[in-house]
Design a protein around this motif. Sequence first.
Motif, PDB file in Angstrom:
ATOM      1  N   GLU A 153       0.830  -1.199   0.000  1.00  0.00           N
ATOM      2  CA  GLU A 153       0.000   0.000   0.000  1.00  0.00           C
ATOM      3  C   GLU A 153       0.868   1.253   0.000  1.00  0.00           C
ATOM      4  O   GLU A 153       1.968   1.261   0.559  1.00  0.00           O
ATOM      5  CB  GLU A 153      -0.922   0.010   1.225  1.00  0.00           C
ATOM      6  CG  GLU A 153      -1.833  -1.206   1.301  1.00  0.00           C
ATOM      7  CD  GLU A 153      -2.828  -1.108   2.453  1.00  0.00           C
ATOM      8  OE1 GLU A 153      -3.140   0.027   2.876  1.00  0.00           O
ATOM      9  OE2 GLU A 153      -3.297  -2.159   2.918  1.00  0.00           O
ATOM     10  N   THR A 154       0.347   2.309  -0.598  1.00  0.00           N
ATOM     11  CA  THR A 154       1.049   3.593  -0.587  1.00  0.00           C
ATOM     12  C   THR A 154       0.742   4.322   0.720  1.00  0.00           C
ATOM     13  O   THR A 154      -0.254   4.020   1.393  1.00  0.00           O
ATOM     14  CB  THR A 154       0.603   4.478  -1.753  1.00  0.00           C
ATOM     15  OG1 THR A 154      -0.788   4.808  -1.566  1.00  0.00           O
ATOM     16  CG2 THR A 154       0.792   3.770  -3.096  1.00  0.00           C
ATOM     17  N   ALA A 198      -3.239   6.347   4.783  1.00  0.00           N
ATOM     18  CA  ALA A 198      -3.850   7.533   5.403  1.00  0.00           C
ATOM     19  C   ALA A 198      -5.349   7.595   5.108  1.00  0.00           C
ATOM     20  O   ALA A 198      -6.148   7.994   5.961  1.00  0.00           O
ATOM     21  CB  ALA A 198      -3.150   8.797   4.919  1.00  0.00           C
ATOM     22  N   GLU A 199      -5.735   7.199   3.908  1.00  0.00           N
ATOM     23  CA  GLU A 199      -7.157   7.197   3.541  1.00  0.00           C
ATOM     24  C   GLU A 199      -7.932   6.192   4.392  1.00  0.00           C
ATOM     25  O   GLU A 199      -9.037   6.482   4.860  1.00  0.00           O
ATOM     26  CB  GLU A 199      -7.314   6.854   2.061  1.00  0.00           C
ATOM     27  CG  GLU A 199      -8.755   6.881   1.572  1.00  0.00           C
ATOM     28  CD  GLU A 199      -8.883   6.553   0.094  1.00  0.00           C
ATOM     29  OE1 GLU A 199     -10.036   6.455  -0.376  1.00  0.00           O
ATOM     30  OE2 GLU A 199      -7.845   6.394  -0.585  1.00  0.00           O
ATOM     31  N   TRP A 200      -7.347   5.014   4.630  1.00  0.00           N
ATOM     32  CA  TRP A 200      -7.998   4.002   5.460  1.00  0.00           C
ATOM     33  C   TRP A 200      -8.207   4.530   6.881  1.00  0.00           C
ATOM     34  O   TRP A 200      -9.281   4.367   7.457  1.00  0.00           O
ATOM     35  CB  TRP A 200      -7.156   2.728   5.479  1.00  0.00           C
ATOM     36  CG  TRP A 200      -7.719   1.646   6.357  1.00  0.00           C
ATOM     37  CD1 TRP A 200      -8.707   0.762   6.048  1.00  0.00           C
ATOM     38  CD2 TRP A 200      -7.341   1.365   7.719  1.00  0.00           C
ATOM     39  NE1 TRP A 200      -8.966  -0.069   7.121  1.00  0.00           N
ATOM     40  CE2 TRP A 200      -8.136   0.278   8.162  1.00  0.00           C
ATOM     41  CE3 TRP A 200      -6.404   1.908   8.586  1.00  0.00           C
ATOM     42  CZ2 TRP A 200      -8.022  -0.266   9.448  1.00  0.00           C
ATOM     43  CZ3 TRP A 200      -6.282   1.379   9.866  1.00  0.00           C
ATOM     44  CH2 TRP A 200      -7.087   0.308  10.285  1.00  0.00           C
ATOM     45  N   GLY A 256     -11.948   7.013  11.229  1.00  0.00           N
ATOM     46  CA  GLY A 256     -12.263   8.088  12.155  1.00  0.00           C
ATOM     47  C   GLY A 256     -11.607   7.969  13.516  1.00  0.00           C
ATOM     48  O   GLY A 256     -12.096   8.543  14.486  1.00  0.00           O
ATOM     49  N   VAL A 257     -10.508   7.245  13.610  1.00  0.00           N
ATOM     50  CA  VAL A 257      -9.775   7.073  14.869  1.00  0.00           C
ATOM     51  C   VAL A 257      -8.522   7.932  14.829  1.00  0.00           C
ATOM     52  O   VAL A 257      -7.759   7.878  13.865  1.00  0.00           O
ATOM     53  CB  VAL A 257      -9.418   5.580  15.105  1.00  0.00           C
ATOM     54  CG1 VAL A 257      -8.558   5.424  16.353  1.00  0.00           C
ATOM     55  CG2 VAL A 257     -10.685   4.750  15.212  1.00  0.00           C
ATOM     56  N   GLU A 258      -8.312   8.727  15.861  1.00  0.00           N
ATOM     57  CA  GLU A 258      -7.250   9.732  15.831  1.00  0.00           C
ATOM     58  C   GLU A 258      -5.887   9.222  16.302  1.00  0.00           C
ATOM     59  O   GLU A 258      -4.859   9.786  15.930  1.00  0.00           O
ATOM     60  CB  GLU A 258      -7.653  10.945  16.670  1.00  0.00           C
ATOM     61  CG  GLU A 258      -8.864  11.673  16.106  1.00  0.00           C
ATOM     62  CD  GLU A 258      -9.280  12.862  16.942  1.00  0.00           C
ATOM     63  OE1 GLU A 258      -8.692  13.069  18.039  1.00  0.00           O
ATOM     64  OE2 GLU A 258     -10.196  13.585  16.513  1.00  0.00           O
ATOM     65  N   ASN A 259      -5.867   8.195  17.161  1.00  0.00           N
ATOM     66  CA  ASN A 259      -4.599   7.590  17.566  1.00  0.00           C
ATOM     67  C   ASN A 259      -4.205   6.539  16.543  1.00  0.00           C
ATOM     68  O   ASN A 259      -5.002   5.653  16.222  1.00  0.00           O
ATOM     69  CB  ASN A 259      -4.720   6.911  18.938  1.00  0.00           C
ATOM     70  CG  ASN A 259      -4.840   7.902  20.072  1.00  0.00           C
ATOM     71  OD1 ASN A 259      -4.184   8.935  20.078  1.00  0.00           O
ATOM     72  ND2 ASN A 259      -5.688   7.594  21.042  1.00  0.00           N
ATOM     73  N   LEU A 312      -0.357  11.266   8.088  1.00  0.00           N
ATOM     74  CA  LEU A 312      -1.324  11.054   9.154  1.00  0.00           C
ATOM     75  C   LEU A 312      -1.370  12.237  10.111  1.00  0.00           C
ATOM     76  O   LEU A 312      -2.441  12.671  10.550  1.00  0.00           O
ATOM     77  CB  LEU A 312      -0.979   9.776   9.925  1.00  0.00           C
ATOM     78  CG  LEU A 312      -1.201   8.470   9.169  1.00  0.00           C
ATOM     79  CD1 LEU A 312      -0.579   7.302   9.920  1.00  0.00           C
ATOM     80  CD2 LEU A 312      -2.693   8.218   8.946  1.00  0.00           C
ATOM     81  N   MET A 313      -0.215  12.794  10.434  1.00  0.00           N
ATOM     82  CA  MET A 313      -0.183  13.934  11.343  1.00  0.00           C
ATOM     83  C   MET A 313      -0.783  15.169  10.696  1.00  0.00           C
ATOM     84  O   MET A 313      -1.443  15.975  11.352  1.00  0.00           O
ATOM     85  CB  MET A 313       1.256  14.178  11.810  1.00  0.00           C
ATOM     86  CG  MET A 313       1.790  13.044  12.677  1.00  0.00           C
ATOM     87  SD  MET A 313       3.497  13.287  13.217  1.00  0.00           S
ATOM     88  CE  MET A 313       3.234  14.549  14.470  1.00  0.00           C
ATOM     89  N   LYS A 314      -0.591  15.328   9.396  1.00  0.00           N
ATOM     90  CA  LYS A 314      -1.191  16.454   8.688  1.00  0.00           C
ATOM     91  C   LYS A 314      -2.714  16.385   8.705  1.00  0.00           C
ATOM     92  O   LYS A 314      -3.382  17.424   8.643  1.00  0.00           O
ATOM     93  CB  LYS A 314      -0.681  16.499   7.248  1.00  0.00           C
ATOM     94  CG  LYS A 314       0.730  17.066   7.111  1.00  0.00           C
ATOM     95  CD  LYS A 314       1.159  17.115   5.650  1.00  0.00           C
ATOM     96  CE  LYS A 314       2.521  17.771   5.492  1.00  0.00           C
ATOM     97  NZ  LYS A 314       2.976  17.775   4.074  1.00  0.00           N
ATOM     98  N   GLN A 315      -3.263  15.170   8.798  1.00  0.00           N
ATOM     99  CA  GLN A 315      -4.720  15.058   8.844  1.00  0.00           C
ATOM    100  C   GLN A 315      -5.237  14.977  10.285  1.00  0.00           C
ATOM    101  O   GLN A 315      -6.396  14.644  10.531  1.00  0.00           O
ATOM    102  CB  GLN A 315      -5.208  13.877   8.001  1.00  0.00           C
ATOM    103  CG  GLN A 315      -4.836  12.497   8.473  1.00  0.00           C
ATOM    104  CD  GLN A 315      -5.253  11.411   7.471  1.00  0.00           C
ATOM    105  OE1 GLN A 315      -5.162  11.598   6.235  1.00  0.00           O
ATOM    106  NE2 GLN A 315      -5.737  10.296   7.958  1.00  0.00           N
TER     107      GLN A 315
END
Length: 220
Positions: free
Chosen positions: A53-54, A59-61, A66-69, A90-93
């Motif tokens: 996976e890229t 990050a899309e998954w 909807g889980v932040e950790n 992930l941190m950017k989102q």
Amino acid sequence: MMLPVVEKFISINGEGAHAGELAAFIRFRGCNLCCSYCDTVWANCESAPADYETPEEIAEWVAEKGVENVTLTGGEPLMQKECDAVAELLMKQGCRVEIETNGSIYLGRLADAQYRPVFTMDYKLPSSGMEEFMCRDNFRLLGEHDTVKFVSGSMEDLERAAEIIDEYGLVGRCHVYISPVFGEIDPADIVTFMEERKMNGVRLQLQLHKFIWEPSRRGV
């Protein structure tokens, strides 16, 4: 830029400073160590089935769940050079990204990054058979949000953990945890050791997921 992902799942953090909180786990294939008590041997060999996976797909998954950790784990996730890109995306989102690392790989490239993840770093003790591979230069890179974890299976391990904690002044620098090798040492003996050594600031931590589910179960 593809990464070998052997599993992705939502569960609670079983250990670390955010134990008990929901987390999205991404487990990468491969490890450069072979600890005596490893509970993810199945994910460490090159023949382990994996989906490539890229960083964007990972990050899309996470965003869909909807889980932040988010916990990046393995094996040894830092063997994947693209792990940096995954953490940054992930941190950017808006995610809190934790990297579970075995302590053998220098953390400098990520510790100095603009988007710096949180590290939960093992220090491998004698019973692991892997202590000689530890990168002690990593200790100076750790901060208040990071964790050093000492997985202990014997009194010798506990003695060595106490030495390292004192030698590197870890209490006050980062979170410090002692965890038992599941089934190998009585947690009560660790508490007694901590009391006798007056190990203020050190925490005993049990792996929650091994008490909630069957200890060898995957995906939890």
